[in-house]
Design a protein around this motif. Structure first.
Motif, PDB file in Angstrom:
ATOM      1  N   THR A  52       0.655  30.435  17.197  1.00  9.45           N
ATOM      2  CA  THR A  52      -0.045  29.461  16.362  1.00  9.45           C
ATOM      3  C   THR A  52       0.482  29.575  14.945  1.00  9.45           C
ATOM      4  O   THR A  52       0.618  30.669  14.413  1.00  9.45           O
ATOM      5  CB  THR A  52      -1.567  29.729  16.375  1.00  9.45           C
ATOM      6  N   GLU A  53       0.776  28.439  14.340  1.00  9.07           N
ATOM      7  CA  GLU A  53       1.260  28.392  12.964  1.00  9.07           C
ATOM      8  C   GLU A  53       0.492  27.323  12.199  1.00  9.07           C
ATOM      9  O   GLU A  53       0.060  26.326  12.768  1.00  9.07           O
ATOM     10  CB  GLU A  53       2.761  28.071  12.913  1.00  9.07           C
ATOM     11  N   ARG A  54       0.333  27.533  10.889  1.00  4.32           N
ATOM     12  CA  ARG A  54      -0.270  26.536  10.004  1.00  4.32           C
ATOM     13  C   ARG A  54       0.631  26.384   8.796  1.00  4.32           C
ATOM     14  O   ARG A  54       1.195  27.358   8.304  1.00  4.32           O
ATOM     15  CB  ARG A  54      -1.656  26.965   9.548  1.00  4.32           C
ATOM     16  N   SER A  55       0.741  25.167   8.301  1.00  3.96           N
ATOM     17  CA  SER A  55       1.527  24.915   7.102  1.00  3.96           C
ATOM     18  C   SER A  55       0.746  25.347   5.866  1.00  3.96           C
ATOM     19  O   SER A  55      -0.471  25.545   5.917  1.00  3.96           O
ATOM     20  CB  SER A  55       1.865  23.428   6.983  1.00  3.96           C
ATOM     21  N   LYS A  56       1.449  25.465   4.776  1.00  5.34           N
ATOM     22  CA  LYS A  56       0.759  25.630   3.502  1.00  5.34           C
ATOM     23  C   LYS A  56       0.027  24.324   3.214  1.00  5.34           C
ATOM     24  O   LYS A  56       0.411  23.259   3.710  1.00  5.34           O
ATOM     25  CB  LYS A  56       1.768  25.917   2.396  1.00  5.34           C
ATOM     26  N   PRO A  57      -1.042  24.357   2.412  1.00  2.00           N
ATOM     27  CA  PRO A  57      -1.756  23.113   2.103  1.00  2.00           C
ATOM     28  C   PRO A  57      -0.836  22.098   1.408  1.00  2.00           C
ATOM     29  O   PRO A  57      -0.019  22.474   0.572  1.00  2.00           O
ATOM     30  CB  PRO A  57      -2.870  23.563   1.163  1.00  2.00           C
ATOM     31  N   ILE A  58      -0.958  20.849   1.816  1.00  2.00           N
ATOM     32  CA  ILE A  58      -0.216  19.760   1.182  1.00  2.00           C
ATOM     33  C   ILE A  58      -1.204  18.688   0.749  1.00  2.00           C
ATOM     34  O   ILE A  58      -2.278  18.553   1.330  1.00  2.00           O
ATOM     35  CB  ILE A  58       0.846  19.160   2.120  1.00  2.00           C
ATOM     36  N   THR A  59      -0.852  17.951  -0.288  1.00  2.00           N
ATOM     37  CA  THR A  59      -1.713  16.883  -0.788  1.00  2.00           C
ATOM     38  C   THR A  59      -1.233  15.552  -0.231  1.00  2.00           C
ATOM     39  O   THR A  59      -0.067  15.193  -0.382  1.00  2.00           O
ATOM     40  CB  THR A  59      -1.695  16.843  -2.326  1.00  2.00           C
ATOM     41  N   VAL A  60      -2.143  14.840   0.424  1.00  2.00           N
ATOM     42  CA  VAL A  60      -1.855  13.517   0.971  1.00  2.00           C
ATOM     43  C   VAL A  60      -2.499  12.502   0.045  1.00  2.00           C
ATOM     44  O   VAL A  60      -3.697  12.575  -0.227  1.00  2.00           O
ATOM     45  CB  VAL A  60      -2.413  13.367   2.396  1.00  2.00           C
ATOM     46  N   GLY A  61      -1.701  11.576  -0.469  1.00  2.00           N
ATOM     47  CA  GLY A  61      -2.222  10.560  -1.370  1.00  2.00           C
ATOM     48  C   GLY A  61      -2.098   9.181  -0.758  1.00  2.00           C
ATOM     49  O   GLY A  61      -1.473   8.994   0.282  1.00  2.00           O
ATOM     50  N   GLU A  62      -2.693   8.220  -1.410  1.00  2.00           N
ATOM     51  CA  GLU A  62      -2.617   6.830  -0.958  1.00  2.00           C
ATOM     52  C   GLU A  62      -1.952   6.012  -2.045  1.00  2.00           C
ATOM     53  O   GLU A  62      -2.277   6.146  -3.228  1.00  2.00           O
ATOM     54  CB  GLU A  62      -4.021   6.289  -0.679  1.00  2.00           C
ATOM     55  N   ARG A  63      -1.027   5.177  -1.663  1.00  2.00           N
ATOM     56  CA  ARG A  63      -0.344   4.287  -2.602  1.00  2.00           C
ATOM     57  C   ARG A  63      -0.521   2.859  -2.127  1.00  2.00           C
ATOM     58  O   ARG A  63      -0.494   2.590  -0.930  1.00  2.00           O
ATOM     59  CB  ARG A  63       1.150   4.618  -2.682  1.00  2.00           C
ATOM     60  N   LYS A  64      -0.716   1.963  -3.079  1.00  2.00           N
ATOM     61  CA  LYS A  64      -0.883   0.555  -2.733  1.00  2.00           C
ATOM     62  C   LYS A  64       0.250  -0.245  -3.366  1.00  2.00           C
ATOM     63  O   LYS A  64       0.526  -0.090  -4.578  1.00  2.00           O
ATOM     64  CB  LYS A  64      -2.235   0.035  -3.229  1.00  2.00           C
ATOM     65  N   PRO A  65       0.926  -1.097  -2.599  1.00  2.00           N
ATOM     66  CA  PRO A  65       2.021  -1.893  -3.161  1.00  2.00           C
ATOM     67  C   PRO A  65       1.471  -2.972  -4.104  1.00  2.00           C
ATOM     68  O   PRO A  65       0.374  -3.503  -3.906  1.00  2.00           O
ATOM     69  CB  PRO A  65       2.672  -2.514  -1.948  1.00  2.00           C
ATOM     70  N   VAL A  66       2.240  -3.250  -5.152  1.00  2.00           N
ATOM     71  CA  VAL A  66       1.863  -4.276  -6.122  1.00  2.00           C
ATOM     72  C   VAL A  66       3.078  -5.179  -6.329  1.00  2.00           C
ATOM     73  O   VAL A  66       4.167  -4.699  -6.629  1.00  2.00           O
ATOM     74  CB  VAL A  66       1.446  -3.649  -7.475  1.00  2.00           C
ATOM     75  N   LEU A  67       2.892  -6.471  -6.170  1.00  2.00           N
ATOM     76  CA  LEU A  67       3.966  -7.437  -6.391  1.00  2.00           C
ATOM     77  C   LEU A  67       4.091  -7.657  -7.900  1.00  2.00           C
ATOM     78  O   LEU A  67       3.180  -8.167  -8.550  1.00  2.00           O
ATOM     79  CB  LEU A  67       3.640  -8.757  -5.678  1.00  2.00           C
ATOM     80  N   VAL A  68       5.212  -7.240  -8.509  1.00  2.00           N
ATOM     81  CA  VAL A  68       5.339  -7.310  -9.960  1.00  2.00           C
ATOM     82  C   VAL A  68       6.211  -8.467 -10.442  1.00  2.00           C
ATOM     83  O   VAL A  68       6.194  -8.811 -11.613  1.00  2.00           O
ATOM     84  CB  VAL A  68       5.909  -5.988 -10.525  1.00  2.00           C
ATOM     85  N   ASN A  69       7.011  -9.089  -9.579  1.00  2.00           N
ATOM     86  CA  ASN A  69       7.856 -10.195 -10.001  1.00  2.00           C
ATOM     87  C   ASN A  69       7.849 -11.274  -8.930  1.00  2.00           C
ATOM     88  O   ASN A  69       8.825 -11.464  -8.216  1.00  2.00           O
ATOM     89  CB  ASN A  69       9.281  -9.676 -10.243  1.00  2.00           C
ATOM     90  N   PRO A  70       6.730 -12.010  -8.821  1.00  2.00           N
ATOM     91  CA  PRO A  70       6.644 -13.017  -7.754  1.00  2.00           C
ATOM     92  C   PRO A  70       7.637 -14.163  -7.990  1.00  2.00           C
ATOM     93  O   PRO A  70       7.937 -14.524  -9.121  1.00  2.00           O
ATOM     94  CB  PRO A  70       5.201 -13.518  -7.854  1.00  2.00           C
ATOM     95  N   THR A  71       8.178 -14.685  -6.918  1.00  2.00           N
ATOM     96  CA  THR A  71       9.081 -15.823  -6.989  1.00  2.00           C
ATOM     97  C   THR A  71       8.258 -17.111  -6.961  1.00  2.00           C
ATOM     98  O   THR A  71       7.397 -17.259  -6.085  1.00  2.00           O
ATOM     99  CB  THR A  71      10.042 -15.788  -5.790  1.00  2.00           C
TER     100      THR A  71
END
Length: 72
Positions: A52-71
């Motif tokens: 049995t193995e466990r990883s070191k703690p990692i941070t999971v984040g959430e990112r949301k896409p944003v349209l910055v130059n609409p056509t």
């Protein structure tokens, strides 16, 4: 031969939807066999071994896409 079980798709979606600090774990149960005649006959090894193995703690984040130059 290597075999493994994975959770169903719904479980994976739920797991990856979590945000925060997590660690990943893996438990493997091993079986074995051996040969004394270059693979003509295989003899099973009695019992199993588990690691049995466990990883070191990692941070999971959430990112949301944003349209910055609409056509237009």
């Amino acid at each position: 031969m290597i075999s493994f079980n994975l959770p169903d798709r719904e479980s994976l979606d739920t797991f990856f939807a979590k945000v925060g600090v997590v660690s990943i774990g893996l438990t493997t149960t091993w079986t074995g066999e051996f040969s004394l005649d270059d693979g003509q006959t295989w003899i099973p090894v009695h019992g199993t071994a588990t690691t049995t193995e466990r990883s070191k703690p990692i941070t999971v984040g959430e990112r949301k896409p944003v349209l910055v130059n609409p056509t237009p």
